[in-house]
Design a protein around this motif. Structure first.
Motif, PDB file in Angstrom:
ATOM      1  N   TRP A  35      -8.121  -2.282   5.921  1.00  0.00           N
ATOM      2  CA  TRP A  35      -9.692  -2.943   5.138  1.00  0.00           C
ATOM      3  C   TRP A  35      -8.613  -3.368   3.671  1.00  0.00           C
ATOM      4  CZ3 TRP A  35     -12.106  -2.689   0.159  1.00  0.00           C
ATOM      5  CH2 TRP A  35     -12.830  -3.763  -0.235  1.00  0.00           C
ATOM      6  N   LYS A  37      -5.704  -3.750   3.181  1.00  0.00           N
ATOM      7  CA  LYS A  37      -4.390  -4.661   3.091  1.00  0.00           C
ATOM      8  C   LYS A  37      -4.558  -6.017   3.315  1.00  0.00           C
ATOM      9  CE  LYS A  37      -1.203  -1.352   5.134  1.00  0.00           C
ATOM     10  NZ  LYS A  37      -0.717  -0.246   5.961  1.00  0.00           N
ATOM     11  N   LEU A  38      -5.971  -6.968   3.376  1.00  0.00           N
ATOM     12  CA  LEU A  38      -6.365  -7.967   3.429  1.00  0.00           C
ATOM     13  C   LEU A  38      -6.285  -8.763   2.057  1.00  0.00           C
ATOM     14  CD1 LEU A  38      -9.658  -7.615   5.863  1.00  0.00           C
ATOM     15  CD2 LEU A  38      -7.732  -8.520   6.100  1.00  0.00           C
ATOM     16  N   ARG A  39      -5.365 -10.030   2.025  1.00  0.00           N
ATOM     17  CA  ARG A  39      -5.258 -10.610   0.977  1.00  0.00           C
ATOM     18  C   ARG A  39      -6.149 -10.517  -0.361  1.00  0.00           C
ATOM     19  NH1 ARG A  39      -0.839 -12.207  -1.852  1.00  0.00           N
ATOM     20  NH2 ARG A  39      -1.051 -14.580  -2.849  1.00  0.00           N
ATOM     21  N   HIS A  41      -8.778  -8.622  -0.018  1.00  0.00           N
ATOM     22  CA  HIS A  41      -9.271  -6.856  -1.226  1.00  0.00           C
ATOM     23  C   HIS A  41      -8.201  -6.984  -1.950  1.00  0.00           C
ATOM     24  CE1 HIS A  41     -12.356  -7.337   1.019  1.00  0.00           C
ATOM     25  NE2 HIS A  41     -11.977  -8.041   2.583  1.00  0.00           N
TER      26      HIS A  41
END
Length: 85
Positions: A35, A37-39, A41
């Protein structure tokens, strides 16, 4: 609760060295890491660690595109400006 607070609650941390960020995992689960690693976040977490992050990114982009600098030189030059503040 902020993203950084959630990371801290799991024994993790985000360490800033100049304009670079490193995640200390702590007890973060694989799902939490995915989660994060989502840009957006990761970007939001970096902004919590260093509130001037967005301004630094903008300045680095200006140095790169308008100043004709390489990306690494632009990042370094932009950081030098913010380090003086």
């Amino acid at each position: 609760m902020s993203i950084l607070d959630r990371i801290h609650a799991q024994g993790g941390d985000i360490i800033r060295s100049e304009w670079r960020f490193t995640l200390k995992r702590g007890r973060l689960s694989a799902e939490a890491l995915a989660w994060l690693k989502l840009r957006m976040h990761w970007f939001s977490a970096c902004c919590e660690v260093w509130p001037d992050y967005v301004n630094w990114l903008e300045r680095a982009a200006i140095c790169e595109f308008d100043g004709g600098m390489s990306r690494s030189d632009a990042e370094r030059a932009a950081y030098a400006e913010f380090a003086r503040c």
